[in-house]
Design a protein around this motif. Sequence first.
Motif, PDB file in Angstrom:
ATOM      1  N   TRP B 105       0.856  -1.204  -0.120  1.00  0.00           N
ATOM      2  CA  TRP B 105      -0.052  -0.009   0.076  1.00  0.00           C
ATOM      3  C   TRP B 105       0.808   1.453  -0.112  1.00  0.00           C
ATOM      4  O   TRP B 105       1.798   1.299   0.584  1.00  0.00           O
ATOM      5  CB  TRP B 105      -0.935  -0.104   1.239  1.00  0.00           C
ATOM      6  N   PRO B 106       0.610   2.301  -0.900  1.00  0.00           N
ATOM      7  CA  PRO B 106       1.330   3.383  -0.955  1.00  0.00           C
ATOM      8  C   PRO B 106       0.852   4.441   0.055  1.00  0.00           C
ATOM      9  O   PRO B 106       1.826   5.216   0.746  1.00  0.00           O
ATOM     10  CB  PRO B 106       1.029   4.098  -2.585  1.00  0.00           C
ATOM     11  N   HIS B 107      -0.051   4.521   0.472  1.00  0.00           N
ATOM     12  CA  HIS B 107      -0.559   5.574   1.359  1.00  0.00           C
ATOM     13  C   HIS B 107      -1.595   5.079   2.316  1.00  0.00           C
ATOM     14  O   HIS B 107      -2.454   4.021   1.696  1.00  0.00           O
ATOM     15  CB  HIS B 107      -1.035   6.769   0.720  1.00  0.00           C
ATOM     16  N   TRP B 108      -1.828   5.441   3.431  1.00  0.00           N
ATOM     17  CA  TRP B 108      -3.037   4.779   4.273  1.00  0.00           C
ATOM     18  C   TRP B 108      -4.217   5.197   3.849  1.00  0.00           C
ATOM     19  O   TRP B 108      -5.117   4.410   3.991  1.00  0.00           O
ATOM     20  CB  TRP B 108      -2.688   5.468   5.969  1.00  0.00           C
ATOM     21  N   GLY B 180       2.863   1.846   4.673  1.00  0.00           N
ATOM     22  CA  GLY B 180       1.899   2.425   3.850  1.00  0.00           C
ATOM     23  C   GLY B 180       0.389   2.269   4.447  1.00  0.00           C
ATOM     24  O   GLY B 180      -0.707   2.810   4.134  1.00  0.00           O
ATOM     25  N   THR B 181       0.423   1.289   5.436  1.00  0.00           N
ATOM     26  CA  THR B 181      -1.033   1.070   6.068  1.00  0.00           C
ATOM     27  C   THR B 181      -0.997   1.768   7.428  1.00  0.00           C
ATOM     28  O   THR B 181      -2.235   1.521   8.257  1.00  0.00           O
ATOM     29  CB  THR B 181      -1.059  -0.430   6.102  1.00  0.00           C
TER      30      THR B 181
END
Lengths: 516, 365
Positions: B105-108, B180-181
């Motif tokens: 995942w790149p971003h939350w 990313g999470t």
Amino acid sequence: MAGAAGGQRVPAIELRGISKAFGPVQANRDISLTVMPGTIHGIVGENGAGKSTLMSILYGFYKADAGEIRIAGRPIQIPDSQAAIRAGIGMVFQHFKLVEPFTVLENVILGVEDGRLLRPSLARARGELKRLAADYELHVDPDARIEDLGVGMKQRVEILKALYRQADILILDEPTGVLTPAEADHLFRILENLRSQGKTIILITHKLREIMAITDTVSVMRRGQMVATVATAQTSPGELAELMVGRKVLLHLDKKPAAPGRTVLAVENLRVTDIDGVERLRGVSLTVRAGEILGIAGVAGNGQSQLLGVLGGTLPASGIVRIEGQAIDLSARNAGQARRAAGIAHVPEDRQREGLVMEFLAWENMIFGYHHDPACQRNRALMDNAAIRAMTAERMERFDVRPPDPDLQARSFSGGNQQKIVLAREIERNPALLIVGQPTRGVDIGAIEFIHQRLIALRDAGAAILLVSVELDEILSLSDRIAVMFDGRIMGERRPEETDEKDLGLMMAGMRGKAA
Amino acid sequence: MREAMPKWADLVLIPLASLVLAFALSALVILAIGEDPVAAVRMMVSGALGSTYAWGYTLYYATNFIFTGLAVAVAFQARLFNIGGEGQAMLGGLGVALICLSLPWPHWALALPAAALGAALFGAAWAAIPAWLQATRGSHIVITTIMFNFIAAAVLNYLLVNVMRPIGAMDPATAKFPPGTHLPSLHDLLAPFGIAFSRAAPANITFLIAIAACVLVWLILWRTRLGYEIRAYGQSEPAALYAGIRPVRIVMAAMLISGALAGLMAVNNVMGEAERLVLNAVEGAGFIGIAVALMGRSHPFGVFLAALLFGFLYQGGAELALWTDIPREMIVVIQALVILFTGALDNMVRMPLERLFLALRRGRP
């Protein structure tokens, strides 16, 4: 205790200044009542007039806030029903309090066994029952199981129970509600017998005809107060009704002759079998045409509820039902929505169990069953509560629901006003067919008049109406045709002008009635 | 018929009076074990509300309880007693873990909706089986949901020990979720507004989701046709049948929503706090949800308030056990008393108050 002071001078029951409040509700207000021994005394009043509260005080269920009770001249306290029984008071409730799998004998001695072993009590009770049967014509097989007995017999067991406990005063609460006219007549003969043997009887009922037929004196209650006590011979049903309601009431309905049109409902060979495998409807066929009321008479429990259930879509059945010529699917268990779509509106027999959600507000109840109607939605997701509320307020006004407040819970309305909410909901749909069960059960006289007028108006507007009622008066005054149900079958059909209670009563008891 | 009491008294005064009674009795118990109740209260208040760190914990627990409380409340509205919040939240954790670990995942902000969806789906799926058995076979939902709690624990045990444990790791847990999470904590959220909030406390953005869930549940129950049908069915089954409401549909809908809400709790404790899935991550929150729903009268707003109270009790009680000789069990006693007074003994408080209001009204002309 019987005739303690001797002679006819001393009243059997004397209540003085009895008052009882439940929270803000004054159920009984300064009530005084005198009943002489060896008489039958009627108590009439609308629902909520305080009859049951008064009798519950006499039987020790409630404690009066103020007032005095004298039995045979002696002031006594009645803290519980045991004390009432000791004072010689017996009560026959509207809903019987019998152990169904027990025999008559076992029920009679229940609670008054002589000792730990039952045999001596049973033997004594058997002898006593034989004597009571001879004295009062109260014949019941002592070894029959209660569950095998009919309603009339069960009631006799209740009376025997009271007499076995040596009751001199017998209170009967709405005793004829579940009886056929013939059974009611038999009950009255028993009561007359008891009276001639010196027993005192209090009869609570809302049927003025019964009051006129059997009582010696009658008291009328209204809003917690005793408004009159008169000798029955010196009054009339009209006067009693007026006293009950506090204004003039029309006991007879004015209606135009029906102008029946096309056939709206056609039922052929309808059959329903319940989960116990008992056939409840055994091939019912009938038709109802536009602009007419077909009344279904019968003692409760002879298949009328199942007929309403099938037509209302809560009960699967076999057979054919056509609405405006279209056959409807009878196989589904849950077809309430489909029935409404087909144009059937349903006022159920038990408004508090089925017709209303008692915790819901009036406006929530006003769309109950029709909540899929697009008019109820504001958009795809949300309901339009404001519009429903406004629609409800307007209907409450038109159907004279009091108080006309859409934001009150259904349970805070009186029985009659609850029924008006249900009727408003169903009638305002302009249904092709309205099926109605017990439209005025537990409804006060003032509201009965209103409800009957609404049903007639709907008929005159061209709707077909199927009316199920255990009240013969209601059937006779509303119906354009009358069908009698017995044991899941239609026993016969009559026009109201060519029949009477006796004829209908015979059919209700399973006989063919007079030759048609 | 008139109401005996004004509505505000029913909604505010009675719970408040019940609480006071529960706390008074708790004080007596603390006295009886030879401790000082005043000091205990002071300790609880400062431990649960005294600093942003304390608040951070209280709100973190409250977030858990809001989800499980809402889950029980929705089922209650359909007269279904969902005791399976515990198991549904465990499975929700599994859903979160699978989603967080399956993609880089790149971003939350991308991971959060996906994980929330996974949590809700897994929770709902776990509730679906008991619901189906209840709706079609009449198997009692209380029994089946309890059994499913045990099955959930066993399933998770197996997966964490045998399948999801990273090679070489000793404890039965998944690997750490990728950065990313990682969800923003209240510290991160409040900092842009110049509000200093403890960096160490676990309360995170899920608290806001919980509040949104309260609003959403309220909307569903009181503004949609489905909610109307759920409430009607819960109040009276014969009436629902009369109206053509299909019981199977309602039981399934209510339980799926309930399970999804319980599952959503995992976003808070698994994704927001632990950042990996461990054994027994739910820590009894599913059961506390029952008390929260009871006290909150199955209404989302009531559930919100009750969850805050239980968050306070949970965190304050932990502090109490840490810093005084009062055993940790004491807090269970206090919680039990709160439940007893607000739930079971409701009438004990209600009756005298009703009488008081009547007397007041009679006094007025």
